[in-house]
Scaffold this motif. Structure first.
Motif, PDB file in Angstrom:
ATOM      1  N   MET A   1       0.842  -1.181   0.000  1.00 47.57           N
ATOM      2  CA  MET A   1       0.000   0.000   0.000  1.00 47.57           C
ATOM      3  C   MET A   1       0.884   1.240   0.000  1.00 47.57           C
ATOM      4  O   MET A   1       1.836   1.336   0.758  1.00 47.57           O
ATOM      5  CB  MET A   1      -0.911  -0.036   1.220  1.00 47.57           C
ATOM      6  N   HIS A   2       0.554   2.183  -0.843  1.00 51.46           N
ATOM      7  CA  HIS A   2       1.323   3.414  -0.944  1.00 51.46           C
ATOM      8  C   HIS A   2       0.829   4.432   0.067  1.00 51.46           C
ATOM      9  O   HIS A   2      -0.348   4.505   0.379  1.00 51.46           O
ATOM     10  CB  HIS A   2       1.174   4.022  -2.350  1.00 51.46           C
ATOM     11  N   SER A   3       1.750   5.239   0.555  1.00 55.58           N
ATOM     12  CA  SER A   3       1.337   6.349   1.404  1.00 55.58           C
ATOM     13  C   SER A   3       0.831   7.469   0.499  1.00 55.58           C
ATOM     14  O   SER A   3       1.134   7.520  -0.688  1.00 55.58           O
ATOM     15  CB  SER A   3       2.496   6.828   2.270  1.00 55.58           C
ATOM     16  N   LEU A   4       0.047   8.364   1.088  1.00 52.68           N
ATOM     17  CA  LEU A   4      -0.500   9.473   0.296  1.00 52.68           C
ATOM     18  C   LEU A   4       0.601  10.339  -0.283  1.00 52.68           C
ATOM     19  O   LEU A   4       0.466  10.867  -1.384  1.00 52.68           O
ATOM     20  CB  LEU A   4      -1.436  10.316   1.160  1.00 52.68           C
ATOM     21  N   THR A   5       1.693  10.481   0.448  1.00 54.13           N
ATOM     22  CA  THR A   5       2.773  11.338  -0.040  1.00 54.13           C
ATOM     23  C   THR A   5       3.396  10.794  -1.320  1.00 54.13           C
ATOM     24  O   THR A   5       3.859  11.559  -2.150  1.00 54.13           O
ATOM     25  CB  THR A   5       3.874  11.513   1.028  1.00 54.13           C
ATOM     26  N   SER A   6       3.370   9.477  -1.515  1.00 51.83           N
ATOM     27  CA  SER A   6       3.934   8.926  -2.742  1.00 51.83           C
ATOM     28  C   SER A   6       2.929   8.957  -3.898  1.00 51.83           C
ATOM     29  O   SER A   6       3.312   8.832  -5.050  1.00 51.83           O
ATOM     30  CB  SER A   6       4.425   7.497  -2.513  1.00 51.83           C
ATOM     31  N   LEU A   7       1.645   9.129  -3.602  1.00 50.63           N
ATOM     32  CA  LEU A   7       0.630   9.161  -4.653  1.00 50.63           C
ATOM     33  C   LEU A   7       0.373  10.559  -5.191  1.00 50.63           C
ATOM     34  O   LEU A   7      -0.089  10.723  -6.305  1.00 50.63           O
ATOM     35  CB  LEU A   7      -0.691   8.573  -4.127  1.00 50.63           C
ATOM     36  N   PHE A   8       0.621  11.573  -4.377  1.00 48.73           N
ATOM     37  CA  PHE A   8       0.306  12.945  -4.752  1.00 48.73           C
ATOM     38  C   PHE A   8       1.549  13.810  -4.729  1.00 48.73           C
ATOM     39  O   PHE A   8       2.478  13.565  -3.968  1.00 48.73           O
ATOM     40  CB  PHE A   8      -0.700  13.564  -3.752  1.00 48.73           C
ATOM     41  N   SER A   9       1.495  14.854  -5.540  1.00 54.44           N
ATOM     42  CA  SER A   9       2.529  15.876  -5.434  1.00 54.44           C
ATOM     43  C   SER A   9       2.212  16.718  -4.199  1.00 54.44           C
ATOM     44  O   SER A   9       1.141  16.585  -3.598  1.00 54.44           O
ATOM     45  CB  SER A   9       2.534  16.755  -6.687  1.00 54.44           C
ATOM     46  N   GLY A  10       3.104  17.606  -3.829  1.00 52.19           N
ATOM     47  CA  GLY A  10       2.900  18.429  -2.634  1.00 52.19           C
ATOM     48  C   GLY A  10       1.600  19.219  -2.665  1.00 52.19           C
ATOM     49  O   GLY A  10       0.830  19.213  -1.706  1.00 52.19           O
ATOM     50  N   GLN A  11       1.327  19.887  -3.786  1.00 49.79           N
ATOM     51  CA  GLN A  11       0.107  20.690  -3.895  1.00 49.79           C
ATOM     52  C   GLN A  11      -1.135  19.794  -3.914  1.00 49.79           C
ATOM     53  O   GLN A  11      -2.150  20.113  -3.299  1.00 49.79           O
ATOM     54  CB  GLN A  11       0.160  21.556  -5.144  1.00 49.79           C
ATOM     55  N   GLU A  12      -1.060  18.672  -4.628  1.00 53.65           N
ATOM     56  CA  GLU A  12      -2.197  17.743  -4.671  1.00 53.65           C
ATOM     57  C   GLU A  12      -2.495  17.183  -3.281  1.00 53.65           C
ATOM     58  O   GLU A  12      -3.655  17.036  -2.903  1.00 53.65           O
ATOM     59  CB  GLU A  12      -1.909  16.589  -5.636  1.00 53.65           C
ATOM     60  N   LEU A  13      -1.433  16.886  -2.526  1.00 51.35           N
ATOM     61  CA  LEU A  13      -1.610  16.361  -1.174  1.00 51.35           C
ATOM     62  C   LEU A  13      -2.273  17.405  -0.281  1.00 51.35           C
ATOM     63  O   LEU A  13      -3.191  17.078   0.490  1.00 51.35           O
ATOM     64  CB  LEU A  13      -0.270  15.925  -0.583  1.00 51.35           C
ATOM     65  N   ASP A  14      -1.857  18.662  -0.403  1.00 46.84           N
ATOM     66  CA  ASP A  14      -2.486  19.738   0.366  1.00 46.84           C
ATOM     67  C   ASP A  14      -3.969  19.845   0.027  1.00 46.84           C
ATOM     68  O   ASP A  14      -4.815  19.965   0.916  1.00 46.84           O
ATOM     69  CB  ASP A  14      -1.800  21.085   0.089  1.00 46.84           C
ATOM     70  N   THR A  15      -4.283  19.809  -1.265  1.00 50.00           N
ATOM     71  CA  THR A  15      -5.677  19.893  -1.711  1.00 50.00           C
ATOM     72  C   THR A  15      -6.468  18.703  -1.188  1.00 50.00           C
ATOM     73  O   THR A  15      -7.577  18.856  -0.674  1.00 50.00           O
ATOM     74  CB  THR A  15      -5.747  19.951  -3.252  1.00 50.00           C
ATOM     75  N   PHE A  16      -5.897  17.514  -1.285  1.00 51.88           N
ATOM     76  CA  PHE A  16      -6.568  16.310  -0.797  1.00 51.88           C
ATOM     77  C   PHE A  16      -6.853  16.425   0.703  1.00 51.88           C
ATOM     78  O   PHE A  16      -7.961  16.121   1.154  1.00 51.88           O
ATOM     79  CB  PHE A  16      -5.703  15.077  -1.079  1.00 51.88           C
ATOM     80  N   GLU A  17      -5.882  16.866   1.461  1.00 54.20           N
ATOM     81  CA  GLU A  17      -6.053  16.988   2.906  1.00 54.20           C
ATOM     82  C   GLU A  17      -7.106  18.042   3.256  1.00 54.20           C
ATOM     83  O   GLU A  17      -7.889  17.848   4.191  1.00 54.20           O
ATOM     84  CB  GLU A  17      -4.717  17.308   3.577  1.00 54.20           C
ATOM     85  N   LYS A  18      -7.137  19.134   2.516  1.00 53.78           N
ATOM     86  CA  LYS A  18      -8.161  20.164   2.745  1.00 53.78           C
ATOM     87  C   LYS A  18      -9.557  19.602   2.465  1.00 53.78           C
ATOM     88  O   LYS A  18     -10.501  19.833   3.219  1.00 53.78           O
ATOM     89  CB  LYS A  18      -7.897  21.393   1.871  1.00 53.78           C
ATOM     90  N   VAL A  19      -9.686  18.893   1.355  1.00 55.49           N
ATOM     91  CA  VAL A  19     -10.980  18.298   1.014  1.00 55.49           C
ATOM     92  C   VAL A  19     -11.371  17.273   2.082  1.00 55.49           C
ATOM     93  O   VAL A  19     -12.526  17.209   2.504  1.00 55.49           O
ATOM     94  CB  VAL A  19     -10.940  17.654  -0.393  1.00 55.49           C
ATOM     95  N   GLU A  20     -10.412  16.475   2.530  1.00 54.85           N
ATOM     96  CA  GLU A  20     -10.679  15.468   3.559  1.00 54.85           C
ATOM     97  C   GLU A  20     -11.178  16.127   4.846  1.00 54.85           C
ATOM     98  O   GLU A  20     -12.147  15.662   5.465  1.00 54.85           O
ATOM     99  CB  GLU A  20      -9.407  14.649   3.836  1.00 54.85           C
ATOM    100  N   LYS A  21     -10.569  17.222   5.246  1.00 48.96           N
ATOM    101  CA  LYS A  21     -11.005  17.950   6.446  1.00 48.96           C
ATOM    102  C   LYS A  21     -12.410  18.516   6.264  1.00 48.96           C
ATOM    103  O   LYS A  21     -13.227  18.505   7.184  1.00 48.96           O
ATOM    104  CB  LYS A  21     -10.017  19.066   6.791  1.00 48.96           C
ATOM    105  N   GLU A  22     -12.689  19.014   5.063  1.00 49.49           N
ATOM    106  CA  GLU A  22     -14.023  19.553   4.795  1.00 49.49           C
ATOM    107  C   GLU A  22     -15.078  18.451   4.834  1.00 49.49           C
ATOM    108  O   GLU A  22     -16.168  18.645   5.372  1.00 49.49           O
ATOM    109  CB  GLU A  22     -14.045  20.270   3.442  1.00 49.49           C
ATOM    110  N   VAL A  23     -14.753  17.288   4.291  1.00 47.94           N
ATOM    111  CA  VAL A  23     -15.676  16.152   4.333  1.00 47.94           C
ATOM    112  C   VAL A  23     -15.943  15.769   5.787  1.00 47.94           C
ATOM    113  O   VAL A  23     -17.098  15.541   6.183  1.00 47.94           O
ATOM    114  CB  VAL A  23     -15.113  14.947   3.533  1.00 47.94           C
ATOM    115  N   GLU A  24     -14.911  15.710   6.604  1.00 44.86           N
ATOM    116  CA  GLU A  24     -15.078  15.375   8.016  1.00 44.86           C
ATOM    117  C   GLU A  24     -15.953  16.407   8.722  1.00 44.86           C
ATOM    118  O   GLU A  24     -16.821  16.055   9.526  1.00 44.86           O
ATOM    119  CB  GLU A  24     -13.721  15.267   8.701  1.00 44.86           C
ATOM    120  N   ALA A  25     -15.749  17.682   8.424  1.00 42.47           N
ATOM    121  CA  ALA A  25     -16.556  18.732   9.037  1.00 42.47           C
ATOM    122  C   ALA A  25     -18.018  18.615   8.616  1.00 42.47           C
ATOM    123  O   ALA A  25     -18.924  18.781   9.444  1.00 42.47           O
ATOM    124  CB  ALA A  25     -15.996  20.112   8.663  1.00 42.47           C
TER     125      ALA A  25
END
Length: 108
Positions: A1-25
């Motif tokens: 299993m790959h970690s998120l950091t290996s699947l996304f570039s830095g900006q994509e990872l930031d965007t993914f994490e922001k979306v993930e936080k919004e989904v949780e909220a």
């Protein structure tokens, strides 16, 4: 299993994490609204003492060792709190299960 950091570039990872936080909220907000919706139900209008009395009647109809009446504690958090705060519902102990006996003694 790959970690998120290996699947996304830095900006994509930031965007993914922001979306993930919004989904949780949003999921948290949906849960809060569902709880509020439940409080609008007519069953929330009954005082806990009245519910405990109803539960007592359900308990009387049930077979003494069955404990089927406990399903009323699974209807809502409000009903569960009403049942758990009524020691008289927990005075008859069926000794077929030790874990149930401990719970009954704690609640009585």
């Amino acid at each position: 299993m790959h970690s998120l950091t290996s699947l996304f570039s830095g900006q994509e990872l930031d965007t993914f994490e922001k979306v993930e936080k919004e989904v949780e909220a949003l999921q948290s907000r949906i849960f809060q609204l569902q709880l509020y919706r439940h409080t609008l139900s007519p069953t929330y209008q009954f005082p806990p003492e009245v519910l405990a009395r109803v539960f007592s009647h359900v308990q009387d109809v049930d077979q003494p060792t069955s404990r089927q009446w406990i399903v009323v504690t699974h209807v809502s958090q409000y009903w569960r709190a009403a049942a758990l705060s009524s020691p008289t519902l927990w005075t008859e102990i069926a000794v077929d299960r030790l874990d149930a006996v401990r719970a009954w003694l704690k609640r009585s």
